[in-house]
Design an enzyme around this catalytic site. Structure first.
Site, short mmCIF file in Angstrom:
data_model
loop_
_atom_site.label_atom_id
_atom_site.label_comp_id
_atom_site.label_asym_id
_atom_site.label_seq_id
_atom_site.Cartn_x
_atom_site.Cartn_y
_atom_site.Cartn_z
N HIS A 145 34.21 4.90 57.95
CA HIS A 145 33.50 6.18 57.95
C HIS A 145 32.96 6.50 59.34
CE1 HIS A 145 33.45 5.52 53.49
NE2 HIS A 145 33.80 6.78 53.56
N ASN A 146 33.86 6.84 60.23
CA ASN A 146 33.50 7.18 61.61
C ASN A 146 34.11 8.54 61.97
OD1 ASN A 146 36.27 6.64 62.20
ND2 ASN A 146 35.77 4.45 62.24
N ASP A 186 31.26 13.60 56.16
CA ASP A 186 30.72 12.24 56.05
C ASP A 186 29.73 11.93 57.16
OD1 ASP A 186 31.64 10.95 53.76
OD2 ASP A 186 33.57 10.41 54.65
N ASP A 295 40.34 14.30 51.88
CA ASP A 295 39.45 13.14 51.99
C ASP A 295 40.14 11.85 51.52
OD1 ASP A 295 37.07 11.81 52.55
OD2 ASP A 295 36.19 12.24 50.59
N GLN A 346 44.10 -1.24 47.11
CA GLN A 346 44.89 -0.04 47.38
C GLN A 346 45.69 0.42 46.17
OE1 GLN A 346 44.58 1.95 50.03
NE2 GLN A 346 42.91 0.55 50.46
#
Ligand SMILES: *[C@@H]1O[C@H](CO)[C@@H](O)[C@H](O)[C@H]1NC(C)=O
Length: 419
Positions: A145-146, A186, A295, A346
Site C-alpha cells: 500500500h504505497n 489508499d 483496485d 492468491q
C-alpha cells in the site's frame, strides 16, 4: 521463502471475509495498554513524521527533484507515457524512471490528456502541490500500500474510463472524480488492516466507529489536502462540496466488506439491462465499480507484473502477522508466513473476490478487447499459482489436498486480503 506444507484454502476463508470484518469489533479482547502505546507509536501516521521532519528543517523529497534525473531517464518516462493507455504498462519501471514520482507524473499527464486542467481551469501550481502531498502521504515503506499501488490503480482506472461502453457517456466531472479517487484511494495507509486497528484500539477505529475505518481515513485525508492546496477553491462552494462527497462515495466503495453488496447490484443491473448512463447516478455507480475493479486488478495483469504485486501484498500481510506475534495478539488470517503461502493466498483471492467481479465487468463491456485480455491473464495466472502451489507442496500433503476438503485450520476471513 517457504511455500510448502500448506493446506489448500477452502471457500471458507474468503466467504467469511465480510463476516469477519463485521464481527471483528465484537470479538476483540482487551489489549494491555503498554502494548497499545507501542503499537500506536509503530503506526504513527506519516503526516506527523512529515511535520517533525519539517520542524527539524529537513526538506522532504518532492517532485521538484525530477530535474536531477538524467535526460535519458526522463525521455524514457515520457516515451512510456505515450502508451499510458495500454494494459501491459510497467508501473514499476515507470516509477524508477521518474525517480519515485510515478503518481505525480502520471496524474499530471492524465489530467492534461483528458483536458481536465482546461475544463476546470486548474492552477498547475496548486495541482502539483496537491499531488505532491498525496504522493508523500503514501507510506513508501509499505511493501504494497504505497504510492506505486496508487499509480497502478490510477493507470488501470484510466484504461477502464476509456472503455467504449463508458467513455462516450462520461462527463469531465466523472473523469476528474474517477482519476482523483484512484490516486487517493489508499492515502496514508498504515500497512495493517481494519481488524488490526480495531483490536489495538487505534484512534482511527474509534474516530470512525469500527466501520470503513481505513477508507474513511483515506477520504478525509484527501479532503484535507484538497482544502490545504486550494485546488478547488476557485469553484463555487456547492460544486466543490459535491466533488468532495462524490470522492468519498467512490473511495468508500473500495471497502472490501461491501464487495457483495456492489457485486449483487451490478449483476442485477446487467440481468435487467437497465443501466442508463445518461443518468448521473448510474454513471456514479459505474465509477464505483470501475474503481473496485482497478483496485483488485493485479491478477488480471501480465504474469511478471502480477507476480510482483502478489509477493508485495503477502509480504505486507506477513509483516502484520509478525507484529501480532510480537505483541502476543492473535495472528490474523492470511498473515501467518508459516501457514499461509503466497500461491494459496492468491488462488483464494482470485477465486472468491477477483473472478466474480471481473466476470460481470466482462459482461458489461460486451466484452471489449481489454476485458478479454484481462480474463486471459486472470485464468493463466491462476493456473500458474496452482502449479506453484502443487510444486511446493510435499507429496504427503499433496495426496490429501483437494479444493473441496474442509479447511483444517478452520474458517475465518480477513478484511484486507484485498489490495
Ligand atoms: C469498536 O471495537 C472495540 C473493540 O472491540 C469496542 O470496544 C468498541 O466499543 C467498538 N466501538 C464501536 C463504536 O462499535
Amino acid at each position: 521463502m517457504k511455500l510448502c506444507c500448506v493446506p489448500v484454502p477452502t471457500h471458507a476463508v474468503f466467504a467469511l471475509t465480510c463476516v469477519f470484518v463485521i464481527s471483528a469489533s465484537a470479538q476483540q479482547g482487551e489489549v494491555e495498554s503498554g502494548t497499545r502505546r507501542k503499537v500506536k507509536r509503530l503506526l504513527s501516521f506519516q503526516r506527523y513524521c512529515h511535520a517533525s521532519r519539517l520542524l527539524r528543517g529537513l526538506v522532504p523529497h518532492t517532485p521538484g527533484s525530477l530535474h536531477l534525473l538524467d535526460d535519458d531517464y526522463l525521455g524514457q518516462a515520457a516515451h512510456m507515457l505515450s502508451k499510458v493507455g495500454t494494459w501491459n504498462f510497467d508501473i514499476f519501471l515507470f516509477d524508477r524512471l521518474t525517480n519515485g514520482n510515478s503518481l505525480v507524473t502520471l496524474m499530471c499527464h492524465l489530467f492534461n490528456v483528458c483536458g481536465l486542467i482546461h475544463h476546470f481551469q486548474l492552477d498547475m501550481v496548486k495541482l502539483h502541490r496537491f499531488l505532491g502531498m498525496v504522493q508523500e502521504d503514501y507510506h513508501s515503506q509499505n511493501p504494497y500500500h504505497n504510492a506505486v499501488h496508487a499509480a497502478d490503480v490510477t493507470q488501470a482506472m484510466y484504461c477502464y474510463l476509456k472503455e467504449p461502453k463508458l467513455a462516450e457517456q462520461l462527463s469531465p466531472l466523472d473523469v476528474f472524480l474517477g482519476l482523483m479517487a484512484a490516486a487517493a484511494h489508499d492515502v496514508d495507509h498504515p500497512g495493517v488492516n481494519q481488524p488490526f486497528l480495531i483490536k489495538t484500539r487505534h484512534h482511527l477505529a474509534s474516530l470512525y466507529q469500527n466501520t470503513s475505518v481505513l477508507e474513511s481515513h483515506h477520504w478525509r485525508s484527501t479532503v484535507g489536502m484538497l482544502r490545504e492546496s486550494g485546488l478547488l477553491s476557485h469553484l463555487p462552494a456547492d460544486i466543490s462540496q459535491d466533488m468532495e462527497q462524490q470522492l468519498g462515495s467512490l473511495i468508500l466503495a473500495t471497502d472490501i466488506s461491501r464487495q457483495n453488496e456492489f457485486l449483487l447490484t451490478f449483476r442485477e443491473h446487467l440481468d435487467n439491462q437497465d443501466l442508463d448512463l445518461q443518468l448521473a447516478s448510474h454513471r456514479h455507480f459505474m465509477l464505483q465499480i470501475a474503481l473496485k475493479c482497478a483496485d483488485i486488478c493485479n491478477p488480471c495483469r501480465v504474469w511478471e507484473l502480477s507476480r510482483q504485486w502478489s509477493e508485495r501484498v503477502c509480504e505486507e500481510f506477513y509483516r502484520q502477522g509478525d507484529l501480532e506475534r510480537k505483541f502476543d495478539l492473535e495472528i490474523s488470517p492470511l498473515c501467518n508466513q508459516q501457514a499461509d503461502s503466497v500461491p494459496a493466498i492468491q488462488i483464494g483471492f482470485i477465486s472468491y473476490i477477483v473472478e466474480p467481479l471481473f466476470e460481470e465487468w466482462h459482461r458489461f463491456t460486451e466484452p471489449s478487447l481489454l476485458s478479454q485480455t484481462m480474463m486471459g491473464h486472470l485464468h493463466k495466472n491462476k493456473a500458474r499459482w496452482s502449479c506453484l502451489r502443487c510444486a511446493h507442496t510435499p507429496s504427503d500433503v499433496q495426496a490429501h489436498s483437494h479444493a473441496d476438503e474442509p479447511n483444517p485450520k478452520g474458517g475465518g476471513g480477513e478484511g484486507e486480503n484485498i489490495p
